[in-house]
Write a protein that holds these residues in place. Structure first.
Motif, short mmCIF file in Angstrom:
data_model
loop_
_atom_site.label_atom_id
_atom_site.label_comp_id
_atom_site.label_asym_id
_atom_site.label_seq_id
_atom_site.Cartn_x
_atom_site.Cartn_y
_atom_site.Cartn_z
N ILE A 222 -12.14 -0.17 15.57
CA ILE A 222 -11.34 -0.79 14.52
C ILE A 222 -11.28 0.20 13.36
N LEU A 223 -10.07 0.38 12.83
CA LEU A 223 -9.88 1.34 11.74
C LEU A 223 -9.28 0.60 10.55
N CYS A 224 -9.95 0.71 9.39
CA CYS A 224 -9.46 0.04 8.18
C CYS A 224 -8.71 1.04 7.31
N LEU A 225 -7.48 0.67 6.94
CA LEU A 225 -6.62 1.56 6.15
C LEU A 225 -6.07 0.82 4.94
N ALA A 226 -5.81 1.55 3.88
CA ALA A 226 -5.14 0.94 2.71
C ALA A 226 -4.78 2.08 1.74
N LYS A 227 -5.13 1.94 0.48
CA LYS A 227 -4.86 2.92 -0.59
C LYS A 227 -3.52 3.64 -0.43
N GLY A 228 -3.52 4.87 0.15
CA GLY A 228 -2.30 5.68 0.14
C GLY A 228 -1.24 5.28 1.14
N ILE A 229 -1.50 4.29 1.95
CA ILE A 229 -0.63 3.98 3.10
C ILE A 229 0.83 3.75 2.71
N ALA A 230 1.07 3.13 1.55
CA ALA A 230 2.46 2.78 1.20
C ALA A 230 2.87 3.41 -0.14
N GLY A 231 2.32 4.58 -0.44
CA GLY A 231 2.77 5.33 -1.62
C GLY A 231 2.51 4.61 -2.94
N GLY A 232 1.60 3.65 -2.96
CA GLY A 232 1.28 2.95 -4.21
C GLY A 232 1.62 1.47 -4.17
N VAL A 233 2.48 1.08 -3.23
CA VAL A 233 2.75 -0.35 -3.05
C VAL A 233 1.54 -0.95 -2.33
N PRO A 234 1.03 -2.11 -2.79
CA PRO A 234 -0.16 -2.67 -2.15
C PRO A 234 0.05 -2.94 -0.66
N MET A 235 -0.85 -2.39 0.14
CA MET A 235 -0.79 -2.62 1.59
C MET A 235 -2.12 -2.21 2.21
#
Ligand SMILES: Cc1ncc(COP(=O)(O)O)c(C=O)c1O
Length: 378
Positions: A222-235
């Motif tokens: 399982i890999l948890c991703l967030a922060k930079g994923i959407a260029g600053g839009v929360p995701m």
């Protein structure tokens, strides 16, 4: 809270309400991988905002489908659950691990940081974040990071998953050893536990590869991703490998997760990372910065470490006044614990700005020590 009102950003620069510009090595706590207001991301957001902002996951959506395919391509993990933040990604990962294994135990690491919702907080180490909210979720154990023997003792037949970062971010920018990480993977396999890798901070090129696990030939379940994923839009996103089972419709959900606006922003962000080969840029620029910093003759510096453009300068004293002094030099940086100065600039930052950051750091670190009168939340 720092005495600064930021009102605009472009690339690796931000501006305050008086028109003063700063080089941004905070980068929204590591969110600004492609820089502030990248034109391709801005265009994608504007176009999608005019087309469709919300579409629940009970209906097919073109942007969401395209993003799911793209995430599978870049991570090598085929299934995804889309959410809205790093803590949510960790929260979902913990639920999926329990559901899949039928076990309840989670082994996390000392100095690990995974977010501030109750499950993610239970996996987070720092006492200051945890104590006001006790009791937390039962079943969590913490072992020293990069210590295989202690990990080996902690994984039992009640362990649903081991949760760790490849480079501990908030915990002081501490890269884990490749042998250690691969051995943890092997232990998980032997004992029927899943390996959850939290790449909320290290993902999308930050460390010089698309994902930090790729430095070590590691295979997360399982890999948890967030922060930079959407260029600053929360995701956020939870990527799932073949070992994760038992996921039926309705076991987890999110109203905003996978909304077309965030998906369009993420698709554009991933395109920029790919077309500009930002992981390679991060590797090269990070090596340059580490090299320059290592040559710095400043007695206050205990150690310089990092991977790509995730850099920690461990001081022999508290970091807070140094961060304040850097603001005077028009450079924004952040702490990673009480004594580590952390740099998380956009991967698009140019060498001229990196040199300005290095100049400012050499002035501030050589001129110190400064006395600290406030708390650690610099
Ligand atoms: C490794 C890691 N996991 C999880 C989180 C939590 O992410 P968020 O603040 O989006 O909830 C962070 C935030 O810094 C992080 O660095």
């Amino acid at each position: 809270m720092r005495d600064l009102a930021l009102v605009r950003g472009e690339g690796a620069r931000v501006w305050d309400d008086r028109g003063q510009s700063y080089i941004d090595c905070v980068g929204g706590h590591g969110v600004s991988i492609v820089g502030h207001c990248h034109p391709q991301v801005t265009d994608a957001i504007c176009q999608q905002a005019a087309q469709m902002v919300t579409c629940p996951s009970i209906f097919y959506n073109d942007k969401r489908a395209a993003l799911l395919a793209r995430l599978a391509e870049v991570t090598g993990l085929e299934r995804a659950f889309l959410c809205n933040s790093g803590a949510e990604a960790v929260e979902g990962a913990l639920k999926f691990a329990r559901l899949s294994t039928g076990r309840t135990g989670i082994v996390a690491t000392m100095r690990g940081f995974h977010g501030r919702t109750m499950g993610a907080l239970s996996a987070t180490w720092e006492k200051r974040y945890r104590e006001p909210f006790m009791p937390l979720v039962p079943g969590f154990a913490h072992v020293p990071y990069d210590n295989l023997e202690r990990m080996e003792r902690a994984i039992t037949d009640e362990t649903a998953a081991v949760l760790l970062e490849v480079v501990q971010g908030e915990g002081g920018v501490r890269p884990g050893g490749g042998d250690y990480l691969r051995s943890v993977r092997q232990l998980c396999d032997e004992r029927g536990a899943l390996l959850i890798v939290d790449e909320v901070q290290t993902g999308f090129g930050r460390t010089g590869r698309w994902f930090a696990f790729q430095h070590h030939d590691l295979r997360p379940d399982i890999l948890c991703l967030a922060k930079g994923i959407a260029g600053g839009v929360p995701m956020g996103a939870i990527m799932l490998g073949p070992q994760v089972q038992g996921l039926r419709s309705g076991v987890h959900g999110s109203t905003f997760g996978g909304n077309p606006l965030a998906c369009a922003a993420a698709l554009a962000t991933i395109d920029v990372i790919e077309s500009q080969d930002l992981p390679a840029q991060a590797a090269e620029k990070g090596a340059y910065v580490l090299d320059q910093l290592s040559a710095l003759d400043a007695t206050v510096v205990r150690e310089v470490r990092g991977m790509g453009l995730m850099i920690g300068i461990e001081l022999r004293t508290r970091v807070r006044p140094y961060l304040q002094a850097l603001i005077g030099e028009r450079v924004l940086a952040l702490p990673a614990g009480p004594t580590v100065l952390r740099l998380l600039p956009p991967l698009t930052i140019d060498y001229a700005d990196l040199d300005l950051v290095l100049d400012a750091l050499s002035r501030v670190l050589v001129v110190g020590p400064f006395s600290d009168t406030g708390d650690d939340d610099a």
